[in-house]
Design a protein around this motif. Structure first.
Motif, short mmCIF file in Angstrom:
data_model
loop_
_atom_site.label_atom_id
_atom_site.label_comp_id
_atom_site.label_asym_id
_atom_site.label_seq_id
_atom_site.Cartn_x
_atom_site.Cartn_y
_atom_site.Cartn_z
N THR A 76 0.83 -1.28 0.04
CA THR A 76 0.01 0.09 0.02
C THR A 76 0.78 1.05 0.12
OG1 THR A 76 -1.66 -1.36 1.47
CG2 THR A 76 -1.51 1.17 1.22
N ARG A 79 2.57 1.63 -3.39
CA ARG A 79 1.32 2.33 -4.16
C ARG A 79 1.37 3.72 -4.22
NH1 ARG A 79 -2.15 -1.58 -3.16
NH2 ARG A 79 -3.29 -0.67 -1.71
N ARG A 80 1.21 3.83 -2.93
CA ARG A 80 0.68 5.32 -2.52
C ARG A 80 1.75 6.36 -2.87
NH1 ARG A 80 -0.47 4.73 3.29
NH2 ARG A 80 1.68 4.72 3.72
N VAL A 93 -15.85 7.80 -6.20
CA VAL A 93 -16.92 7.46 -5.16
C VAL A 93 -18.10 8.45 -5.49
CG1 VAL A 93 -17.12 7.88 -2.69
CG2 VAL A 93 -14.97 7.11 -3.47
N LEU A 99 -14.18 17.60 -6.47
CA LEU A 99 -13.12 17.82 -5.61
C LEU A 99 -12.96 16.92 -4.41
CD1 LEU A 99 -11.45 20.63 -4.79
CD2 LEU A 99 -13.06 21.20 -3.43
N GLU A 100 -13.83 16.51 -3.73
CA GLU A 100 -13.75 15.66 -2.58
C GLU A 100 -12.87 14.16 -3.26
OE1 GLU A 100 -17.27 17.06 0.22
OE2 GLU A 100 -17.75 15.74 -1.25
N MET A 103 -9.50 15.28 -3.19
CA MET A 103 -9.02 15.18 -1.99
C MET A 103 -8.74 13.95 -1.35
SD MET A 103 -10.97 18.60 -0.83
CE MET A 103 -10.26 18.53 0.95
N LEU A 104 -9.73 12.97 -1.68
CA LEU A 104 -9.51 11.56 -1.21
C LEU A 104 -8.24 10.91 -1.35
CD1 LEU A 104 -11.58 9.77 0.22
CD2 LEU A 104 -12.00 8.62 -1.85
N ALA A 105 -7.75 11.20 -2.64
CA ALA A 105 -6.23 10.48 -3.02
C ALA A 105 -5.12 11.30 -2.15
CB ALA A 105 -6.14 10.98 -4.33
N TYR A 107 -5.84 12.66 1.02
CA TYR A 107 -5.81 12.20 2.36
C TYR A 107 -5.29 11.06 2.34
CZ TYR A 107 -8.78 10.68 6.19
OH TYR A 107 -9.14 10.00 7.53
N PHE A 108 -5.31 9.96 1.75
CA PHE A 108 -4.79 8.68 1.90
C PHE A 108 -3.38 8.88 1.62
CE2 PHE A 108 -9.32 7.06 1.35
CZ PHE A 108 -9.53 6.64 2.46
N SER A 110 -1.06 11.60 2.06
CA SER A 110 -0.84 12.46 3.29
C SER A 110 -1.64 13.09 3.92
CB SER A 110 0.44 13.26 2.65
OG SER A 110 -0.15 14.08 1.40
N MET A 111 -1.93 14.36 3.33
CA MET A 111 -3.09 15.20 4.04
C MET A 111 -3.95 15.85 2.64
SD MET A 111 -0.95 18.21 5.62
CE MET A 111 -2.27 19.11 6.06
N ALA A 112 -5.15 16.01 3.01
CA ALA A 112 -5.96 16.69 2.00
C ALA A 112 -5.76 18.17 1.93
CB ALA A 112 -7.88 16.40 2.61
N ARG A 149 -7.09 13.16 -9.99
CA ARG A 149 -6.97 12.35 -8.88
C ARG A 149 -5.66 11.33 -8.94
NH1 ARG A 149 -11.41 7.76 -7.62
NH2 ARG A 149 -10.25 6.78 -9.29
N THR B 2 -1.17 10.61 8.52
CA THR B 2 -1.46 11.93 8.97
C THR B 2 -3.06 11.78 9.09
OG1 THR B 2 0.33 12.73 7.72
CG2 THR B 2 -1.14 14.30 9.14
N THR B 4 -6.53 13.87 8.82
CA THR B 4 -6.80 15.27 8.72
C THR B 4 -8.14 15.29 9.30
OG1 THR B 4 -5.69 15.22 6.49
CG2 THR B 4 -6.80 17.26 6.93
N PHE B 7 -11.39 16.62 6.95
CA PHE B 7 -11.62 16.05 5.73
C PHE B 7 -12.22 14.50 6.19
CE2 PHE B 7 -11.00 13.05 2.05
CZ PHE B 7 -11.74 13.97 1.15
N ARG B 10 -15.69 15.15 7.14
CA ARG B 10 -16.30 15.39 6.08
C ARG B 10 -16.79 13.86 5.17
NH1 ARG B 10 -14.39 19.82 2.25
NH2 ARG B 10 -14.95 19.49 0.16
N GLU B 282 -16.15 0.76 -3.56
CA GLU B 282 -15.84 1.93 -2.70
C GLU B 282 -14.52 1.62 -1.81
OE1 GLU B 282 -18.81 3.78 -1.07
OE2 GLU B 282 -17.52 4.54 0.76
N LEU B 285 -11.55 0.96 -4.03
CA LEU B 285 -11.03 2.02 -4.54
C LEU B 285 -10.13 2.85 -3.43
CD1 LEU B 285 -10.79 4.19 -6.92
CD2 LEU B 285 -12.78 5.32 -5.61
N LEU B 289 -6.22 3.48 -3.62
CA LEU B 289 -5.71 4.99 -3.47
C LEU B 289 -4.65 5.18 -2.45
CD1 LEU B 289 -8.99 7.22 -4.05
CD2 LEU B 289 -6.79 6.65 -5.50
N GLY B 290 -4.43 4.11 -1.54
CA GLY B 290 -3.32 4.08 -0.67
C GLY B 290 -3.68 4.02 0.79
N ALA B 291 -5.00 3.81 1.12
CA ALA B 291 -5.61 3.38 2.43
C ALA B 291 -5.15 2.20 2.85
CB ALA B 291 -7.08 3.65 2.46
N ARG B 295 -6.40 1.91 8.47
CA ARG B 295 -7.10 3.11 8.32
C ARG B 295 -8.63 2.71 7.73
NH1 ARG B 295 -4.09 8.04 5.65
NH2 ARG B 295 -5.42 9.55 6.66
#
Ligand SMILES: Nc1ncnc2c1ncn2[C@@H]1O[C@H](COP(=O)(O)OP(=O)(O)OP(=O)(O)O)[C@@H](O)[C@H]1O
Ligand SMILES: [Mg+2]
Lengths: 235, 377
Positions: A76, A79-80, A93, A99-100, A103-105, A107-108, A110-112, A149, B2, B4, B7, B10, B282, B285, B289-291, B295
């Motif tokens: 993971t 990949r990240r 999603v 936008l979100e 931001m999800l990418a 967020y997972f 480092s940070m949104a 993304r 980290t 956030t 988010f 949200r 989901e 996905l 995306l790296g989760a 997490r």
């Protein structure tokens, strides 16, 4: 230094040998197109390159790191840090805005960061659609969100599995243009496609067949320095 | 890693709102479970004391008599009984002194007693003729049959005669019990002692106490030790059946709580399993995306915990209302609100939710991003 190196990679699904001794080296900054009939193992190969899966045997080295020794979390993390992916079915999603989704990418990863995510969407021409849900976007727009993304975390490698498979000509062009831009900034692209014309945009092309990958001699008019301008226009 | 917070919040909110229907179902099932558990736990705690008090309505359940070698008891026995039992478990205690007197030339049994203990110790006594004014502290009470024979009505003055001693009193009310009391006359204990010329003596102590049969028997032995020469015993039949009823009520409550917990668990499990399989794509996905798995579990548990806490709070309120309703029907009283339920019920709701989430959580962990993203799921 090669950014991707596969040595005699086998992926076995029960009786099915989806990859049958694949050898592949991709240099940093290269654009490789992979073609091949349905069921030949293209997606399986991309999953290995994307650290979504591990090979049954053989070596996979991504960005200098050996995949074999990694556990799920290690995969993971790799990949990240290294990979951006776009898919034929977009995979956004549904309940998050454009936008979100970007931001999800973040967020997972480092940070949104909403401002930066918005810039990534502007870069793909989606600055006016930040707060639309995927259901409110056209296919081409959804794929552009996916590209934003995939690129927002500055991956070393972009993996694209038939990114234009669900798109019309115009959107196909837009998506190709975005991939081309990414490539021209010196990043590595692996693109799976059924469309030879799209494949010709790449630096080189390989064909997958029955789990084996071979370099394609005839279908690559463009050399390693190829740019989008040399893509053959459609009839 | 980290987090956030904004988010994260949200994402949780969006995810919960997206699944309003399923979240409502999960919320409802846990709320229902929590409320019934809250109600039953409240009842479980309340019912012992309440049942015992209610059963006291059938009268005294503890008797103290003179031992074989004695003619009567003294105030010492009553003091000993009071000192052996905490005040809240002693509903009432009635000291009685009996003798035979003459009233208008007829002989009848007179009893000295504390009128203010009638309600507690012999609640089945029916008093009439005092305009529902409660039991007077003075005057005397006359059995209904005796009153009819003598032609005495409430408000009349009567004179009780024993040897040379006389006691005048106003009849404040008539007594009807359906038993021997209907032919007797009752006067305040102190006045009876004087009339009978038996100062400091007690013939019989009737007490109404709260507790199981074994406790009552223990109390009887302790009392006989403390005050020698007395014979104490629970009125067995009543105490035993009372103990059995209490046991049964408790067992029912216990079984019900276990069954409800289990059914809540199962329905939540089903709701969560459905939710996870609906969200396979989901989840895959997010992993792609790296989760990390950790997490994803964290996210999933956060959703479940929010639902659990909300259900716990709703369940607490609903459960308190339900307990109140049940008690009102069964005992015609309100339950006392138990503050320790405030953290307990939401905690139980969260625990049930977490337990219900275990298997779906394993599904989340096992979900392979490659498989789901690849196919046409
Ligand atoms: N999880 C799996 N379990 C079993 N067999 C699988 C699995 N994934 C892929 N396969 C098999 O491996 C082979 C290669 O599949 P893959 O998805 O890589 O094909 P593809 O080249 O991407 O095809 P397409 O062009 O249709 O997308 C197929 O025969 C497929 O049935
Ligand atoms: Mg495929």
């Amino acid at each position: 230094m090669s950014v991707i190196c596969l040595e005699n990679v086998v992926k076995q699904y029960g009786e099915v040998r989806a990859l049958d001794g694949v050898n592949l080296t991709v240099e940093r900054g290269e654009w490789l197109a992979i073609m091949g009939p349905s069921g030949s193992g293209k997606t399986t190969l991309l999953n290995l390159l994307g650290c979504l899966d591990v090979p049954t045997s053989g070596n996979v080295i991504i960005d200098g790191r050996k995949v074999a020794g990694l556990d799920t979390d290690g995969l993971t993390a790799l990949r990240r840090e290294t990979i951006g992916s776009i898919f034929q079915q977009f995979h956004l999603v549904p309940y998050l805005s454009a936008l979100e989704n970007v931001m999800l990418a973040q967020y997972f990863h480092s940070m949104a960061d909403a401002a930066e995510a918005a810039r990534a969407l502007e870069a793909v021409g989606m600055g006016e659609r930040l707060h639309h849900k995927p259901s409110q976007l056209s296919g081409g727009e959804q794929q552009r969100v996916c590209i934003a993304r995939a690129l927002v975390n500055y991956p070393a490698i972009l993996l694209a599995d038939e990114p234009t498979g669900n798109l019309d000509r115009a959107n196909e062009e837009v998506v190709l243009e975005l991939i081309r831009g990414f490539h021209q900034r010196g990043q590595t692209v692996i693109l799976v496609t059924h469309n030879p014309e799209i494949a010709r945009c790449a630096d080189r092309m390989s064909v997958m067949s029955y789990g084996k990958l071979r370099a394609c001699a005839d279908a690559s008019p463009a050399g390693p320095a190829a740019t989008g301008d040399e893509c053959a226009p459609r009839p | 890693m980290t987090h956030t917070p904004s988010f994260f919040a949200r994402l949780l909110l969006r995810s919960l709102l997206e699944r309003k229907g399923r979240v409502t179902v999960a919320l409802a099932s846990v709320t229902l479970g929590a409320s019934v558990i809250a109600a039953f736990v409240t009842l479980y705690v309340d019912v012992g004391a309440k049942m015992s008090r209610e059963l006291r309505a059938y009268g005294a359940n503890f008797v103290v008599e003179p031992g074989e070698s004695r003619r009567s008891l003294t105030g010492e026995a009553e003091q000993a009984l009071r000192s052996l039992l905490p005040a809240e478990r002693l509903v009432g205690i009635q000291a009685l002194l009996y003798d035979v007197v003459e009233l208008q030339g007829r002989r009848l049994v007179a009893a000295g007693m504390a009128f203010d203990q009638i309600r507690a110790v012999t609640p089945y006594w029916q008093l009439s003729g005092n305009d529902g004014a409660g039991i007077p502290a003075t005057g005397c009470l006359l059995g209904r049959d005796a009153a009819r024979k003598l032609g005495v009505e409430p408000g009349h003055e009567v004179e009780l005669v024993m040897e040379a001693r006389r006691h005048r009193c106003a009849v404040t009310a008539l007594v009807e019990t359906g038993g021997a009391e209907d032919g007797q006359v009752f006067l305040p204990f102190g006045e009876a002692s004087t009339l009978f010329a038996r100062p400091g003596e007690i013939d019989l102590l009737l007490a109404s106490i709260i507790g199981a049969l074994e406790e009552a028997e223990g109390l009887a032995r302790a009392l006989e030790q403390r005050a020698p020469g007395v014979a104490a015993h629970p009125i067995l039949k009543l105490s035993r059946s009372e103990g059995i009823i209490l046991e049964k009520v408790r067992a029912i409550v216990y079984v019900a709580v276990v069954l409800i917990t289990a059914s809540t668990f199962v329905s939540l499990l089903i709701a969560l399993l459905a939710m996870v399989s609906q969200r396979r794509r989901e989840i895959a996905l997010m992993k792609a995306l790296g989760a990390t798995d950790r997490r994803m579990r964290f996210h999933f548990l956060a959703e479940v915990a929010i639902t659990g806490v909300a259900a716990g709070i709703l369940g607490l309120a609903a459960g308190y209302g339900l307990a109140n309703l049940i008690e009102r029907v069964l005992f015609a009283t309100a339950v006392s609100f138990r503050w320790w339920l405030v953290p307990l019920v939401p905690a139980v709701a969260v625990l049930i939710s977490a337990a219900g989430a275990l298997i779906p959580l394993r599904m989340v962990t096992r979900l392979h991003p490659a498989l789901v993203l690849k196919g046409d799921y």
